[in-house]
Scaffold this motif. Sequence first.
Motif, PDB file in Angstrom:
ATOM      1  N   PRO A  31      -8.258  10.166-118.457  1.00  0.00           N
ATOM      2  CA  PRO A  31      -9.599   9.928-117.900  1.00  0.00           C
ATOM      3  C   PRO A  31      -9.726  10.327-116.424  1.00  0.00           C
ATOM      4  CG  PRO A  31      -8.928   8.064-119.239  1.00  0.00           C
ATOM      5  CD  PRO A  31      -7.723   8.941-119.093  1.00  0.00           C
ATOM      6  N   ILE A  32      -8.663  10.069-115.637  1.00  0.00           N
ATOM      7  CA  ILE A  32      -8.739  10.441-114.224  1.00  0.00           C
ATOM      8  C   ILE A  32      -8.729  11.957-114.066  1.00  0.00           C
ATOM      9  CG2 ILE A  32      -7.443  10.420-112.057  1.00  0.00           C
ATOM     10  CD1 ILE A  32      -6.774   7.494-112.634  1.00  0.00           C
ATOM     11  N   ALA A  33      -7.918  12.647-114.867  1.00  0.00           N
ATOM     12  CA  ALA A  33      -7.923  14.113-114.831  1.00  0.00           C
ATOM     13  C   ALA A  33      -9.288  14.655-115.236  1.00  0.00           C
ATOM     14  CB  ALA A  33      -6.834  14.659-115.763  1.00  0.00           C
ATOM     15  N   VAL A  34      -9.887  14.041-116.252  1.00  0.00           N
ATOM     16  CA  VAL A  34     -11.238  14.442-116.670  1.00  0.00           C
ATOM     17  C   VAL A  34     -12.236  14.201-115.542  1.00  0.00           C
ATOM     18  CG1 VAL A  34     -13.148  13.859-118.226  1.00  0.00           C
ATOM     19  CG2 VAL A  34     -10.829  14.154-119.132  1.00  0.00           C
ATOM     20  N   LEU A  35     -12.093  13.060-114.858  1.00  0.00           N
ATOM     21  CA  LEU A  35     -12.959  12.758-113.716  1.00  0.00           C
ATOM     22  C   LEU A  35     -12.858  13.848-112.650  1.00  0.00           C
ATOM     23  CD1 LEU A  35     -14.798  10.775-112.103  1.00  0.00           C
ATOM     24  CD2 LEU A  35     -12.697   9.696-111.281  1.00  0.00           C
ATOM     25  N   THR A  80     -15.947  20.749-111.329  1.00  0.00           N
ATOM     26  CA  THR A  80     -16.700  21.765-112.077  1.00  0.00           C
ATOM     27  C   THR A  80     -18.197  21.597-111.864  1.00  0.00           C
ATOM     28  OG1 THR A  80     -14.970  21.827-113.778  1.00  0.00           O
ATOM     29  CG2 THR A  80     -17.118  22.733-114.367  1.00  0.00           C
ATOM     30  N   SER A  81     -18.669  20.358-111.896  1.00  0.00           N
ATOM     31  CA  SER A  81     -20.097  20.092-111.671  1.00  0.00           C
ATOM     32  C   SER A  81     -20.514  20.476-110.252  1.00  0.00           C
ATOM     33  CB  SER A  81     -20.403  18.613-111.917  1.00  0.00           C
ATOM     34  OG  SER A  81     -20.115  18.250-113.250  1.00  0.00           O
ATOM     35  N   MET A  82     -19.644  20.228-109.272  1.00  0.00           N
ATOM     36  CA  MET A  82     -19.952  20.622-107.901  1.00  0.00           C
ATOM     37  C   MET A  82     -20.111  22.137-107.792  1.00  0.00           C
ATOM     38  SD  MET A  82     -17.444  18.028-105.757  1.00  0.00           S
ATOM     39  CE  MET A  82     -17.958  18.570-104.136  1.00  0.00           C
ATOM     40  N   ILE A  83     -19.236  22.863-108.469  1.00  0.00           N
ATOM     41  CA  ILE A  83     -19.316  24.331-108.430  1.00  0.00           C
ATOM     42  C   ILE A  83     -20.589  24.815-109.126  1.00  0.00           C
ATOM     43  CG2 ILE A  83     -18.231  26.461-109.249  1.00  0.00           C
ATOM     44  CD1 ILE A  83     -15.517  25.008-108.885  1.00  0.00           C
ATOM     45  N   ILE A  84     -20.879  24.242-110.304  1.00  0.00           N
ATOM     46  CA  ILE A  84     -22.060  24.680-111.065  1.00  0.00           C
ATOM     47  C   ILE A  84     -23.347  24.352-110.316  1.00  0.00           C
ATOM     48  CG2 ILE A  84     -23.387  24.265-113.173  1.00  0.00           C
ATOM     49  CD1 ILE A  84     -20.692  23.855-114.613  1.00  0.00           C
ATOM     50  N   LEU A 131     -24.836  14.015-108.003  1.00  0.00           N
ATOM     51  CA  LEU A 131     -24.998  14.385-109.417  1.00  0.00           C
ATOM     52  C   LEU A 131     -23.649  14.733-110.029  1.00  0.00           C
ATOM     53  CD1 LEU A 131     -26.674  15.053-111.907  1.00  0.00           C
ATOM     54  CD2 LEU A 131     -27.077  17.355-110.941  1.00  0.00           C
ATOM     55  N   SER A 132     -22.825  15.448-109.276  1.00  0.00           N
ATOM     56  CA  SER A 132     -21.498  15.834-109.777  1.00  0.00           C
ATOM     57  C   SER A 132     -20.627  14.608-110.014  1.00  0.00           C
ATOM     58  CB  SER A 132     -20.821  16.782-108.780  1.00  0.00           C
ATOM     59  OG  SER A 132     -21.605  17.938-108.566  1.00  0.00           O
ATOM     60  N   LEU A 133     -20.675  13.641-109.088  1.00  0.00           N
ATOM     61  CA  LEU A 133     -19.919  12.409-109.269  1.00  0.00           C
ATOM     62  C   LEU A 133     -20.378  11.673-110.523  1.00  0.00           C
ATOM     63  CD1 LEU A 133     -19.773  11.032-105.604  1.00  0.00           C
ATOM     64  CD2 LEU A 133     -17.827  11.799-106.964  1.00  0.00           C
ATOM     65  N   PHE A 134     -21.687  11.620-110.735  1.00  0.00           N
ATOM     66  CA  PHE A 134     -22.214  10.904-111.904  1.00  0.00           C
ATOM     67  C   PHE A 134     -21.778  11.587-113.202  1.00  0.00           C
ATOM     68  CE2 PHE A 134     -25.388   9.896-115.104  1.00  0.00           C
ATOM     69  CZ  PHE A 134     -25.479   8.515-114.986  1.00  0.00           C
ATOM     70  N   ILE A 135     -21.861  12.905-113.235  1.00  0.00           N
ATOM     71  CA  ILE A 135     -21.440  13.639-114.433  1.00  0.00           C
ATOM     72  C   ILE A 135     -19.947  13.425-114.688  1.00  0.00           C
ATOM     73  CG2 ILE A 135     -21.105  15.943-115.418  1.00  0.00           C
ATOM     74  CD1 ILE A 135     -23.696  16.770-113.950  1.00  0.00           C
ATOM     75  N   GLY A 136     -19.143  13.534-113.620  1.00  0.00           N
ATOM     76  CA  GLY A 136     -17.702  13.315-113.752  1.00  0.00           C
ATOM     77  C   GLY A 136     -17.390  11.908-114.212  1.00  0.00           C
ATOM     78  N   ALA A 169     -15.666  10.826-117.798  1.00  0.00           N
ATOM     79  CA  ALA A 169     -14.403  10.074-117.791  1.00  0.00           C
ATOM     80  C   ALA A 169     -14.546   8.750-118.540  1.00  0.00           C
ATOM     81  CB  ALA A 169     -13.961   9.824-116.350  1.00  0.00           C
ATOM     82  N   VAL A 170     -15.671   8.066-118.365  1.00  0.00           N
ATOM     83  CA  VAL A 170     -15.907   6.803-119.086  1.00  0.00           C
ATOM     84  C   VAL A 170     -15.944   7.054-120.587  1.00  0.00           C
ATOM     85  CG1 VAL A 170     -17.661   5.047-119.578  1.00  0.00           C
ATOM     86  CG2 VAL A 170     -17.032   5.554-117.221  1.00  0.00           C
ATOM     87  N   LEU A 171     -16.559   8.146-121.000  1.00  0.00           N
ATOM     88  CA  LEU A 171     -16.623   8.481-122.422  1.00  0.00           C
ATOM     89  C   LEU A 171     -15.213   8.659-123.006  1.00  0.00           C
ATOM     90  CD1 LEU A 171     -18.267   9.207-124.956  1.00  0.00           C
ATOM     91  CD2 LEU A 171     -18.334  11.576-124.119  1.00  0.00           C
ATOM     92  N   ILE A 172     -14.357   9.379-122.295  1.00  0.00           N
ATOM     93  CA  ILE A 172     -12.979   9.587-122.757  1.00  0.00           C
ATOM     94  C   ILE A 172     -12.227   8.259-122.817  1.00  0.00           C
ATOM     95  CG2 ILE A 172     -10.781  10.707-122.242  1.00  0.00           C
ATOM     96  CD1 ILE A 172     -12.988  12.616-123.217  1.00  0.00           C
ATOM     97  N   ALA A 173     -12.360   7.444-121.765  1.00  0.00           N
ATOM     98  CA  ALA A 173     -11.676   6.142-121.744  1.00  0.00           C
ATOM     99  C   ALA A 173     -12.177   5.240-122.866  1.00  0.00           C
ATOM    100  CB  ALA A 173     -11.883   5.473-120.380  1.00  0.00           C
ATOM    101  N   LEU A 174     -13.466   5.308-123.150  1.00  0.00           N
ATOM    102  CA  LEU A 174     -14.047   4.507-124.236  1.00  0.00           C
ATOM    103  C   LEU A 174     -13.485   4.940-125.588  1.00  0.00           C
ATOM    104  CD1 LEU A 174     -16.072   2.377-125.190  1.00  0.00           C
ATOM    105  CD2 LEU A 174     -17.821   4.173-125.218  1.00  0.00           C
TER     106      LEU A 174
END
Length: 515
Positions: A268-272, A278-282, A305-310, A314-319
Motif C-alpha cells: 500500500p505504501i509503494a502504491v501511495l 504519477t498523478s503529480m506528473i499527469i 489532487l495527486s495526494l488524494f488520488i494516491g 492505497a486505501v483500496l489496496i489495503a482494504l
Amino acid sequence: MEGTIFSIIPALIMLILVLLTRKVLLSLGAGIVIGALLIHDFSIITALKEIGAIFIGIFVSGGEWNTGDLLLIGFLLLLGVMTALLQATGGSRAFGEWMIKRIKTRTGAQLMTPVLGLIIFIDDYFNALAVGQIARPLTDLHKISRAKLAYFIDSTSAPITVLSPISSWGAYLIGIIGGLLTANEVTDYQPLEAFIKMIPFNLYALGSLLLVFLVAYFKMDIGPMRKHETRALQEGEVLDPDSGKVPGDLSNVFSSHEKGSIYHLLVPIAVLLIATITSMIITGIYAISDNVTLLSIFENTDVNLSLFIGGATAVLIALIFHLQQDKPKAQTSQLVFEGIKTMLPAIYILLLAWMIGTIIGKLETGEYLANIVEQANISSSFLPVIFFLIAGVMALATGTSWGTFGIMLPIAAEVTVIADVSLLLPALAAVLAGSVFGDHCTPISDTTILSSTGAGSNHIDHVVTQLPYAIISALASAIGYVIIGITHVALFGFVSTFLLILGCAYVIHTLLQKK
C-alpha cells in the motif's frame, strides 16, 4: 489596524497562549477572535460574521467549492483509514518485526528516518505523511519517542524540498525567481541556474539537515526532548500519557491480524508513492499547453489532487488485503470509523490554522514587517542576515513559508539590486532559509501540523521539542550570513555554519555524556 504594529497582536497572543497553556485549539481560537475584532474595530457582531465567512471560505470560495483544501482534508481522512487498515492486517507489526532484525540498534532506527526524508523530496506534505507511515512501526519498537520522530520528519521535509529544483517548492520558487530577475533587469542568470547557485547560500536548510543526523547519531536529546526520550526508554511510553489522543494513534483500539505480512504494509505504501507521483506528473502535464519539461510539470502539478488520488488508491489496496484475510480482527466499518476519528484532531488544528492565516493576511502583518526592512537604512553587508531574520519572524507569525516567499522575495530582490547586486542570490537564499526556520517554530504551519500527524505525535509536544534544535541551526546560519555579507563568498558562510553546528553538537554530546 491593518498594516500597523497592532497587526502583530493576534500572532503574539496566540504564540504566548500556546506556550503557556499547551492548548493549541484554544490558542488558535483566541488569535482568530482577537484578529477579527481588530479588523472590525472591536465590533463584536461584525467580527463574528467575519469569522463565519472565513470558515465557510475554507470550503466554498467565489461560489465554487474550494477543492484544494477539501482534497487535502480528504487525503488526511484517507490516511487515517489507511493507518487503521495497515495495523489491522498486521502489516505494521510484521514490518516492525522484520526491520528490528535488520536494524538492531536504536541509533540505526533514528538514522533511517531522515534518510527516508531525503529520498522523498517531491513535496513536503507527501514527505511528512509518507515518512511517518514507514518509520513509525520501527521507531515505536525501538522506543523512540513520537516527538523525536516528528522532529526528524519536520526537519527533513521542508529543508530537502526547498533545496530540490525538482519538487513542488523548487518549481514554485524558480517561477518566482524568473519573474524577479526580469523585473529587476538582472541578465546574469537564468531562473534554474540562479536557484541552483542559491543552494550553498541556503544555510538554515543545509544546517538543519546536518543537525538532524547529528541528533540521531549522538543522541543529542536537549530541552523538552530529553524528557520525552527518557520516558520512552525507561517506561516504554513513546507518547506522553497526559497528552490525550493524537492523530494516527490506534494503539489499544483493536489488535493486529496474527498472520499479517510485511507486504501488507509495503505494497500500500509503494502504491501511495507511485500513484501520487504519477498523478503529480499527469496533472502537471495536463496544466501545460506547450513546452513540457520536468521543471514545468512540477511547477504546474496539482499536489492536493495527486495526494488524494494516491491516498484513495492505497486505501483500496489495503482494504483488499484486509478483506482477503481469514477471520479479520476488526470489521471494515469499525476500521473506517476509527481511522477517520484519529485524524480529526489534526484536521481541527489545520482548519483553525488556515483561519488564523486568513486573519493575519487581512491585518497585513507580513506587509508591516516587510515595510520595516524596506524603510530601514542598513549597510548592504548586513542585508542577508536581516532578510533571514525578518523572513523567520514573518513565517513564525503568519504560519506560511510560501506566503513569506511571496512577500519577501520581491522586496529582497529590489533592495539588494539597488544596494549591492552581488548579494542578490545570498539575500534571496536568506529569505528561503528564514522562511523555513519560522515554519519550524510556529504551531500554525501546515508542514508542522502534518509532521505531527505523520509521526502520531502531540502537536504542541512536537513544536516545543523541535524549537531548541531550530534555534541552534538559526543562530549558526545567522553568523554565516554575516560572514557572507562581509566576504561575498558562499564557501566561508557555509563552512562557518557547519563548523558552528558541529561545535555545538560536540559540546552538547560531551555534556550529556557526563550526566
